[in-house]
Design a protein around this motif. Sequence first.
Motif, short mmCIF file in Angstrom:
data_model
loop_
_atom_site.label_atom_id
_atom_site.label_comp_id
_atom_site.label_asym_id
_atom_site.label_seq_id
_atom_site.Cartn_x
_atom_site.Cartn_y
_atom_site.Cartn_z
N SER A 470 -7.94 -3.22 52.16
CA SER A 470 -6.63 -3.60 52.76
C SER A 470 -6.20 -2.09 53.45
CB SER A 470 -5.45 -3.57 51.52
OG SER A 470 -5.64 -2.50 50.59
N GLU A 471 -6.53 -0.98 53.03
CA GLU A 471 -6.38 0.07 53.79
C GLU A 471 -7.03 0.51 54.93
OE1 GLU A 471 -5.30 4.86 52.42
OE2 GLU A 471 -5.63 3.32 51.02
N TYR A 472 -8.27 0.12 54.82
CA TYR A 472 -9.23 0.59 56.15
C TYR A 472 -9.78 -0.64 56.77
CZ TYR A 472 -9.13 5.06 53.48
OH TYR A 472 -8.62 6.19 52.82
N GLY A 473 -9.50 -1.73 56.43
CA GLY A 473 -9.95 -3.09 57.15
C GLY A 473 -11.15 -3.47 56.61
N ARG A 474 -11.81 -4.49 57.46
CA ARG A 474 -12.98 -5.18 56.89
C ARG A 474 -14.11 -5.01 57.63
NH1 ARG A 474 -12.09 -9.02 52.89
NH2 ARG A 474 -10.05 -9.31 52.18
N GLY A 475 -14.04 -4.22 58.52
CA GLY A 475 -15.07 -3.67 59.47
C GLY A 475 -16.17 -2.85 58.84
N TRP A 476 -16.06 -2.56 57.75
CA TRP A 476 -16.81 -1.53 57.04
C TRP A 476 -17.90 -2.21 55.98
CZ3 TRP A 476 -16.75 2.43 60.05
CH2 TRP A 476 -15.42 2.67 60.78
N ASN A 477 -18.94 -1.54 55.69
CA ASN A 477 -19.87 -2.00 54.42
C ASN A 477 -19.45 -1.72 53.20
OD1 ASN A 477 -21.92 -2.78 56.60
ND2 ASN A 477 -22.26 -0.45 56.65
N VAL A 478 -18.35 -2.41 52.88
CA VAL A 478 -17.68 -2.29 51.57
C VAL A 478 -17.91 -3.42 50.43
CG1 VAL A 478 -15.38 -1.86 50.30
CG2 VAL A 478 -15.77 -0.99 52.35
N TYR A 479 -18.55 -3.13 49.25
CA TYR A 479 -18.82 -4.01 48.42
C TYR A 479 -18.52 -3.42 46.85
CZ TYR A 479 -21.92 -5.58 52.15
OH TYR A 479 -22.53 -6.05 53.16
N THR A 480 -18.45 -4.26 45.99
CA THR A 480 -18.59 -3.96 44.56
C THR A 480 -19.94 -3.49 44.30
OG1 THR A 480 -18.71 -5.85 43.50
CG2 THR A 480 -16.56 -5.11 43.74
N LEU A 481 -20.18 -2.77 43.29
CA LEU A 481 -21.76 -2.53 43.19
C LEU A 481 -22.22 -3.78 42.39
CD1 LEU A 481 -24.20 -0.57 42.40
CD2 LEU A 481 -23.25 0.06 40.36
N ASN A 482 -21.68 -4.60 41.54
CA ASN A 482 -22.00 -5.89 41.11
C ASN A 482 -22.38 -6.88 42.37
OD1 ASN A 482 -19.94 -4.76 39.09
ND2 ASN A 482 -21.69 -5.81 37.92
N GLU A 483 -21.47 -6.94 43.13
CA GLU A 483 -21.69 -7.78 44.19
C GLU A 483 -22.72 -7.38 45.14
OE1 GLU A 483 -19.14 -8.97 48.13
OE2 GLU A 483 -18.39 -7.52 47.08
N PHE A 484 -23.14 -6.25 45.28
CA PHE A 484 -24.11 -5.97 46.35
C PHE A 484 -25.32 -6.13 45.72
CE2 PHE A 484 -27.01 -3.05 48.49
CZ PHE A 484 -26.92 -3.22 49.77
#
Length: 528
Positions: A470-484
């Motif tokens: 929400s703060e930086y946008g969705r154009g980055w490689n952001v996951y939860t550890l569990n999800e990844f």
Amino acid sequence: MRGRRIKEFFFDGNNDIINFMETKIRKIDKNQIDETVIQEAGEVLQRGGLVAFPTETVYGLGAHALKEEAALKTYAAKGRPSDNPLIVHIAEYEALKEMAVNIPAETDILAMHFWPGPLTMVFEKSEAVPYGTTGGLDTVAVRMPSDPVAQALIRAAGGFVSAPSANTSGRPSPTTAEHVAEDLNGKIDMILDGGTVDIGLESTILDMTVSPPMILRPGAVTSEMLEELIGEVSIDETLLGDESDKAPKAPGMKYRHYAPKAKLLIVEGDLREEVLAIRQLSYAAHREGRQTGIIATAETLPFYKYGSVKNIGTRENEKTIARSLYRVLREFDEEEVETIYSESFAVQGMGKAIMNRLEKAAGHLRISAGAVVKQQKYRRITFVSGTDSARASMAAEILRHFELKQEYVVDSRGLVVLFPEPPNQKAEAIMKSAQMTLSDHVSRQFDEENLQDDALILAIEESQKSKLLSEYGRGWNVYTLNEFVGDDTAIPDPYGKPLTAYGECFEVLCRLVSRLAEKLDSLVEEEG
């Protein structure tokens, strides 16, 4: 006794002694010159012998410039090709007229500003200069050094001293008397030990026989400095290029020079890419059991972990880099590294001279930093938690203990870090029980600088991931550890709970990070 004596024996194939020479080493202080030592060294040169001496650039191997047999001894001692010209050193400007003819008018203003100093000028030679000194050329290179020891020696020798760098041909030039002794003990008559030189790179060489004058070798006197005085100055296009078949007009032009024993490669790109590429290359060598050397700067030194890393100086003052270059190359020789990786430097000002020496030392071998780093999808892995005092920092430390197929920058950050704090004491106790530690960890706030195309951001909780997106946008490689890693085992929050809760958290993190390591290695195989 004013100095030491080094004795060297030479053997033929039958192990019989075939020659013997005694090299005298005399300590000398440029601020309080011992005239007795200078007179002794001057007599050696007048007899046709060889004396190594300090200049402001590097140590030179002195011989009488007007004695052709002395030039032959110079080539023999260095193992130097006889078509590689020597520089004639003078101590008085009037001496130039005895060495050169058809001297251009611009010479006066250049000499007024840069002599004595690190500028060599090439002229048409006079009949007084033997072809042995000029490498068979009709031109002669002349310099007036500023070092007081060098000036005193030149005068004691009769006013004309030919002097290439005092090292075995092709090796890094010497900046101390110890370097000279490493290469030439037993092969020359004397070494004047005047301590460490001031500049550390050979003089600029300017060809005055062409119009406009042409820089044949860059040095401390830059093209910008020359053009301020005499207008346009051209630069030999082969300075940073491949070897030429043409006869060299100046020392260091034709042959591989300044080279360490190890293979040297220059990694080129923007500085961030260079650092990342060298990290990956040195890590790959580490995994294969190969010893590497890294030429780093004060600004980049903290980013390297593997190999023998040497600080060559600061980019804010390139003179520090120039002064340390040859010393660092020789230190790598002592450590017997197999490969050396060097950052590159801007090809302007003093950087041009530094890159010229690096290119010659590397035999023009370069690696594209971009080509190395683009092979790796992720180069930085950042774990994110709330305060960065326990779970994220524990996960980062666990990952650092895996021997991965590629090297990563692994760290942790917090979303709510008001001020730097040490790790949670219970978390540290659990890590120590597993032979790990968070003792160097300090909690840090996550910010926009942590977001790069090659960064993998792994949040400990879904809420933390949502806040990042929400703060930086969705154009980055952001996951939860569990999800990844594809494992929905919840990571317990031990804050405020007994030590056993931190132990349970650690066990879960070990399981998830192990799966993370497997996935990272599988990505490497896919990219390969």
